[in-house]
Design a protein around this motif. Structure first.
Motif, PDB file in Angstrom:
ATOM      1  N   MET A  98       0.966  -0.771   0.208  1.00 52.94           N
ATOM      2  CA  MET A  98       0.181   0.238  -0.016  1.00 52.94           C
ATOM      3  C   MET A  98       0.563   1.209   0.292  1.00 52.94           C
ATOM      4  SD  MET A  98      -1.633   0.699   3.805  1.00 52.94           S
ATOM      5  CE  MET A  98      -0.724   0.671   5.072  1.00 52.94           C
ATOM      6  N   THR A  99      -0.469   2.273  -0.398  1.00 53.65           N
ATOM      7  CA  THR A  99       1.173   3.722  -0.522  1.00 53.65           C
ATOM      8  C   THR A  99      -0.215   4.786  -0.336  1.00 53.65           C
ATOM      9  OG1 THR A  99       2.374   2.749  -2.035  1.00 53.65           O
ATOM     10  CG2 THR A  99       2.231   5.627  -2.214  1.00 53.65           C
ATOM     11  N   GLU A 106       3.068  11.639  -0.136  1.00 52.77           N
ATOM     12  CA  GLU A 106       3.281   9.938   0.062  1.00 52.77           C
ATOM     13  C   GLU A 106       3.647  10.089   1.470  1.00 52.77           C
ATOM     14  OE1 GLU A 106       5.532   7.616  -1.595  1.00 52.77           O
ATOM     15  OE2 GLU A 106       4.503   6.947  -4.094  1.00 52.77           O
ATOM     16  N   LYS A 111       3.051   3.629   3.924  1.00 51.07           N
ATOM     17  CA  LYS A 111       3.504   2.682   2.652  1.00 51.07           C
ATOM     18  C   LYS A 111       4.301   1.773   3.298  1.00 51.07           C
ATOM     19  CE  LYS A 111       6.958   3.676  -1.093  1.00 51.07           C
ATOM     20  NZ  LYS A 111       7.802   4.114  -1.393  1.00 51.07           N
ATOM     21  N   THR A 141      -6.351  -4.809  -6.705  1.00 49.33           N
ATOM     22  CA  THR A 141      -6.330  -3.569  -6.801  1.00 49.33           C
ATOM     23  C   THR A 141      -7.135  -2.496  -6.578  1.00 49.33           C
ATOM     24  OG1 THR A 141      -3.912  -3.658  -7.691  1.00 49.33           O
ATOM     25  CG2 THR A 141      -4.466  -1.276  -6.868  1.00 49.33           C
ATOM     26  N   THR A 142      -7.068  -1.661  -5.636  1.00 49.13           N
ATOM     27  CA  THR A 142      -7.857  -0.571  -5.160  1.00 49.13           C
ATOM     28  C   THR A 142      -7.419   0.499  -5.002  1.00 49.13           C
ATOM     29  OG1 THR A 142     -10.141  -0.259  -3.889  1.00 49.13           O
ATOM     30  CG2 THR A 142      -8.113  -1.371  -2.502  1.00 49.13           C
ATOM     31  N   LYS A 143      -8.146   1.243  -5.424  1.00 53.09           N
ATOM     32  CA  LYS A 143      -8.183   2.907  -4.780  1.00 53.09           C
ATOM     33  C   LYS A 143      -8.736   3.186  -4.009  1.00 53.09           C
ATOM     34  CE  LYS A 143      -4.666   3.976  -8.714  1.00 53.09           C
ATOM     35  NZ  LYS A 143      -4.402   5.033 -10.222  1.00 53.09           N
ATOM     36  N   SER A 145     -10.016   7.070  -0.628  1.00 57.18           N
ATOM     37  CA  SER A 145      -9.796   7.955   0.221  1.00 57.18           C
ATOM     38  C   SER A 145     -11.117   7.719   1.768  1.00 57.18           C
ATOM     39  CB  SER A 145      -9.764   9.137  -0.757  1.00 57.18           C
ATOM     40  OG  SER A 145      -9.064   9.290  -1.313  1.00 57.18           O
ATOM     41  N   SER A 163      -5.501   9.573   0.549  1.00 61.80           N
ATOM     42  CA  SER A 163      -6.154   8.468   0.508  1.00 61.80           C
ATOM     43  C   SER A 163      -4.694   7.710  -0.116  1.00 61.80           C
ATOM     44  CB  SER A 163      -5.462   9.737  -1.429  1.00 61.80           C
ATOM     45  OG  SER A 163      -6.311  10.786  -1.498  1.00 61.80           O
ATOM     46  N   GLN A 165      -3.585   3.460  -2.262  1.00 58.03           N
ATOM     47  CA  GLN A 165      -3.303   2.444  -3.215  1.00 58.03           C
ATOM     48  C   GLN A 165      -3.201   1.301  -2.643  1.00 58.03           C
ATOM     49  OE1 GLN A 165      -2.494   3.401  -7.257  1.00 58.03           O
ATOM     50  NE2 GLN A 165      -1.418   1.569  -7.065  1.00 58.03           N
TER      51      GLN A 165
END
Length: 351
Positions: A98-99, A106, A111, A141-143, A145, A163, A165
């Motif tokens: 994850m990031t 960032e 992370k 994978t998902t994004k 917030s 946010s 990812q």
């Protein structure tokens, strides 16, 4: 978040409205109990709470006790097995890459190439994070917030939007062994499950005794509480206490990413109604014993205890602590705490 004890229950309560406290006034149950206008002896049958001798033979071992112990053994002998054929489920060990960014930058705290957690047990407590992983499979994978909640440890980030990812790298399912004769023969000298359960009884009794040695106040109070009975509740008490506790407990459950029902079952082994009645029982027992023994707090004891508990609960000073919970509620809680200390003095542990 395991149980905090009687003071924590007291501080969960709403601030009650009492007459003002005069300087150097003796703090007693007649003035500062929420049951000051109720004869709690009508509802409470007190068990023995003086000159209590405790040994391993004091304790009963219930089927629930044995069930919990066996569950511990199952967990100790369980394994995680990779399972990519179904979506993430409660209890799975999930590994993600994850990031996370805040204000477009960032953040190292968000992370990781291999962040591992158990899904659904509140291990990753940021509200909304695990909700966004529901239904996902390994390799997806998902994004998303989320707004950083008030419960987050880094106060500077509270209220900001983060946010994320996230890549689901692996999903592992917890597999626990079946309790059968073959299993108990592997982990013990017992030949059958029945024999194994019987052998757990002295172990559980000894563990209960050790718990009292470690925390005499809590252990002594549990003995007195278990030996006492409640025949009823003051009019409206159950309904009012339910309203008082429901939202607070929901918040505590939310912090653990759990529904209220699951939270109470996991941490207390009770339903919401049972929890409410348990709290009422504790309150009325404390009131009944406090009045019977004429337990009071001097002004000096109050100030010393106030400073101790303000620090214990993370407040910078006494004023902040009193503002958060209310002076009358705190005084009642400290009276309750003194009752518990009195009960602890009545215990003699016999080896």
């Amino acid at each position: 978040m395991k149980k905090r004890g009687i003071l924590a229950i007291a501080l969960l309560g709403v601030t009650l409205v009492f007459s003002g406290c005069k300087k150097n006034e003796e703090i007693n149950f007649e003035t500062y109990s929420r049951y000051k206008d109720v004869d709690t002896t009508k509802y409470v049958t007190l068990g023995s709470y003086k000159d209590i001798k405790v040994s391993v033979d004091t304790f009963e071992v219930t089927d629930t006790d044995i069930g919990k112990k066996i569950h511990e053994v199952q967990l100790q002998n369980s394994t995680y097995v990779k399972n990519d054929d179904r979506p993430i489920s409660k209890g799975d060990k999930v590994t993600v890459q994850m990031t996370g960014t805040i204000d477009g930058k960032e953040n190292d705290g968000f992370k990781s190439d291999n962040f591992e957690f158990i899904y659904g047990n509140g291990e990753y407590v940021m509200d909304g994070f695990t909700d966004n992983l529901a239904g996902m499979y390994a390799g997806e994978t998902t994004k998303f917030s989320i707004t950083i909640p008030n419960t987050f440890s880094e106060k500077a980030f509270i209220g900001k939007e983060a946010s994320f990812q996230v890549l689901i790298k692996s999903v592992e399912q917890l597999v626990m062994p079946e309790i059968n004769d073959e299993f108990v023969q592997k982990i013990s000298d017992s030949k059958t499950v029945a024999e194994y359960k019987e052998g757990l009884v002295p172990t559980i009794k000894q563990e209960k005794l050790e718990e009292i040695k470690k925390d005499k106040k809590t252990g002594a109070w549990k003995i007195v509480s278990d030996a006492s009975e409640i025949s009823g509740y003051p009019e409206g008490a159950v309904e009012n206490k339910s309203k008082e506790l429901e939202e607070k407990l929901k918040i505590m459950a939310m912090v653990q990413n759990m529904e209220l029902k699951d939270y109470l079952n996991t941490y207390y082994g009770v339903t919401f109604e049972e929890y409410v009645k348990l709290v009422l029982k504790q309150e009325m027992l404390l009131d009944a014993i406090g009045r019977a023994e004429n337990i009071t707090l001097s002004e000096k004891e109050y100030k010393e205890s106030l400073t101790e508990y303000a620090k214990k609960y993370g407040y910078n000073n006494n004023e902040e602590f009193l503002k958060a919970f209310g002076e009358e509620t705190v005084k009642e809680a400290l009276l309750w705490d003194k009752v518990q200390a009195f009960i602890a003095e009545q215990i003699t542990i016999e080896e």
